[in-house]
Design a protein around this motif. Structure first.
Motif, short mmCIF file in Angstrom:
data_model
loop_
_atom_site.label_atom_id
_atom_site.label_comp_id
_atom_site.label_asym_id
_atom_site.label_seq_id
_atom_site.Cartn_x
_atom_site.Cartn_y
_atom_site.Cartn_z
N GLN A 73 4.72 8.37 6.65
CA GLN A 73 4.03 7.17 7.14
C GLN A 73 2.58 7.17 6.67
OE1 GLN A 73 3.43 7.04 11.37
NE2 GLN A 73 2.95 4.84 11.39
N LEU A 74 1.91 8.31 6.80
CA LEU A 74 0.51 8.40 6.37
C LEU A 74 0.40 8.18 4.86
CD1 LEU A 74 -0.58 11.46 8.53
CD2 LEU A 74 -1.21 9.05 8.90
N LEU A 75 1.30 8.81 4.10
CA LEU A 75 1.28 8.65 2.65
C LEU A 75 1.53 7.19 2.27
CD1 LEU A 75 1.39 9.47 -0.30
CD2 LEU A 75 3.71 10.36 0.08
N THR A 76 2.51 6.55 2.90
CA THR A 76 2.81 5.16 2.59
C THR A 76 1.64 4.25 2.95
OG1 THR A 76 5.16 5.61 2.95
CG2 THR A 76 4.47 3.30 2.95
N ASN A 77 0.97 4.55 4.04
CA ASN A 77 -0.21 3.77 4.41
C ASN A 77 -1.27 3.82 3.31
OD1 ASN A 77 0.68 2.81 6.88
ND2 ASN A 77 -0.17 4.52 8.05
N THR A 78 -1.44 5.00 2.70
CA THR A 78 -2.44 5.11 1.63
C THR A 78 -1.99 4.38 0.38
OG1 THR A 78 -1.64 7.25 0.75
CG2 THR A 78 -3.25 7.32 2.55
N ILE A 79 -0.68 4.35 0.12
CA ILE A 79 -0.16 3.57 -1.01
C ILE A 79 -0.43 2.09 -0.78
CG2 ILE A 79 1.96 2.85 -2.18
CD1 ILE A 79 3.05 5.69 -1.68
N ARG A 80 -0.14 1.62 0.43
CA ARG A 80 -0.36 0.20 0.75
C ARG A 80 -1.85 -0.15 0.68
NH1 ARG A 80 4.10 -0.05 -0.53
NH2 ARG A 80 5.95 -0.25 0.79
N LYS A 81 -2.70 0.80 1.05
CA LYS A 81 -4.15 0.55 1.02
C LYS A 81 -4.63 0.28 -0.41
CE LYS A 81 -8.44 2.33 3.04
NZ LYS A 81 -8.61 1.19 3.95
N GLN A 82 -3.88 0.78 -1.41
CA GLN A 82 -4.24 0.55 -2.81
C GLN A 82 -3.56 -0.70 -3.37
OE1 GLN A 82 -6.62 2.39 -3.72
NE2 GLN A 82 -6.41 3.85 -2.02
N ASN A 83 -3.10 -1.58 -2.47
CA ASN A 83 -2.45 -2.84 -2.87
C ASN A 83 -1.18 -2.61 -3.69
OD1 ASN A 83 -4.47 -4.54 -1.68
ND2 ASN A 83 -5.82 -3.99 -3.39
N ASP A 84 -0.48 -1.55 -3.37
CA ASP A 84 0.81 -1.25 -4.00
C ASP A 84 1.89 -1.54 -2.96
OD1 ASP A 84 3.12 -0.14 -5.06
OD2 ASP A 84 2.14 1.66 -5.81
N ASN A 85 2.67 -2.59 -3.20
CA ASN A 85 3.70 -3.02 -2.26
C ASN A 85 5.11 -2.69 -2.73
OD1 ASN A 85 1.97 -4.24 -0.26
ND2 ASN A 85 1.56 -5.85 -1.76
N ARG A 86 5.22 -1.74 -3.65
CA ARG A 86 6.56 -1.32 -4.06
C ARG A 86 7.29 -0.70 -2.86
NH1 ARG A 86 2.99 -0.03 -8.12
NH2 ARG A 86 3.40 -0.99 -10.16
N PRO A 87 8.60 -0.91 -2.77
CA PRO A 87 9.34 -0.43 -1.60
C PRO A 87 9.37 1.09 -1.53
CG PRO A 87 10.84 -1.22 -3.29
CD PRO A 87 9.46 -1.60 -3.74
N VAL A 88 9.55 1.58 -0.31
CA VAL A 88 9.62 3.02 -0.04
C VAL A 88 10.93 3.31 0.67
CG1 VAL A 88 8.60 4.94 1.24
CG2 VAL A 88 7.12 3.26 0.11
N SER A 89 11.71 4.23 0.11
CA SER A 89 12.93 4.68 0.77
C SER A 89 12.73 6.11 1.26
CB SER A 89 14.13 4.60 -0.17
OG SER A 89 13.94 5.39 -1.32
N LEU A 90 13.40 6.44 2.36
CA LEU A 90 13.32 7.78 2.93
C LEU A 90 14.69 8.42 2.97
CD1 LEU A 90 11.03 7.65 6.12
CD2 LEU A 90 10.37 8.07 3.74
N LEU A 91 14.72 9.71 2.64
CA LEU A 91 15.91 10.53 2.87
C LEU A 91 15.73 11.19 4.22
CD1 LEU A 91 18.56 11.76 1.71
CD2 LEU A 91 17.16 13.66 0.87
#
Length: 228
Positions: free
Chosen positions: A19-37
């Motif tokens: 969640q924290l990592l994805t938040n930082t990705i989104r903060k960089q205006n990267d909206n590519r989808p994220v899947s979790l195993l």
């Protein structure tokens, strides 16, 4: 071509990290989808984060699983040896969960998309100090120079070669001791030397750490981010 991220999140602690990592990705205006195993029983916990796009259930039941004995082998090594079975996008970037995204990754995606190989990892073409200083012994046992390959980053593009790459890696898993690979990390096998031998077998080189700006490592608490 669809593009997205895949993270291993086997346990709620790792879902929190993702969640924290994805938040930082989104903060960089990267909206590519994220899947979790994830473990099936953790799906609702992950869904409640409201930030992930797809969930892949981790339900191992094959012979390879029966040969995994340590926690690392079961919940890190095994998933990595099966990455080709978890892909939901045409192109996927996979990283460890304990990371942050400092800059927009468009340039990384562009660079990797234009690579001929559908598998790209980071490392060094030659590093005599790697694998606890035993890489020369491994290369001798394997019969070929083995590079330093880091396991914290994967780029995978759907291609028939992926099956060859990961199936050969599973074969190295079973021959781990024959190739003089060390069990110095939590008493078990490690993925990095396995993928390094696979690189050697297919005459592949990793992307050198300083060849292209993709990843930096091991920030201490006194480091300011974003960094250079």
């Amino acid at each position: 071509m669809s593009k997205g991220y895949l993270f291993i999140a086997l346990g709620q602690r790792y879902i929190d990290e993702c969640q924290l990592l994805t938040n930082t990705i989104r903060k960089q205006n990267d909206n590519r989808p994220v899947s979790l195993l994830i473990h099936p029983e953790d799906e609702q916990y992950a869904r409640d984060k409201g930030i992930f796009d797809q969930f892949i259930h981790f339900t191992p039941s094959d012979e390879l699983w029966n040969h995994c004995h340590t926690g690392f082998e079961k919940f890190c090594l095994y998933p990595r040896l099966n990455f080709h079975n978890y892909l939901v996008y045409d192109e996927t970037i996979i990283t460890d969960s304990d990371m942050i995204c400092q800059y927009n990754a468009d340039h990384v995606w562009d660079y990797l998309t234009n690579q001929n190989l559908p598998v790209r990892m980071l490392g060094r073409k030659s590093d005599p100090n790697w694998h606890w200083g035993q890489i020369s012994e491994v290369s001798l046992a394997f019969g070929k120079h083995v590079p330093h390959v880091h396991g914290g980053f994967f780029y995978l593009r759907k291609d028939s070669f992926l099956n060859d790459f990961f199936e050969y890696s599973k074969d190295v898993f079973y021959k781990y001791d024959d190739y003089k690979c060390k069990r110095f990390f939590r008493g078990g096998k490690v993925d990095e030397i396995i993928f390094a031998i696979t690189h050697a077998h297919f005459d592949m080189w990793p992307v050198e750490f300083d060849e292209y700006p993709i990843m930096t490592f091991n920030y201490g608490p006194n480091i300011q981010v974003p960094s250079k």
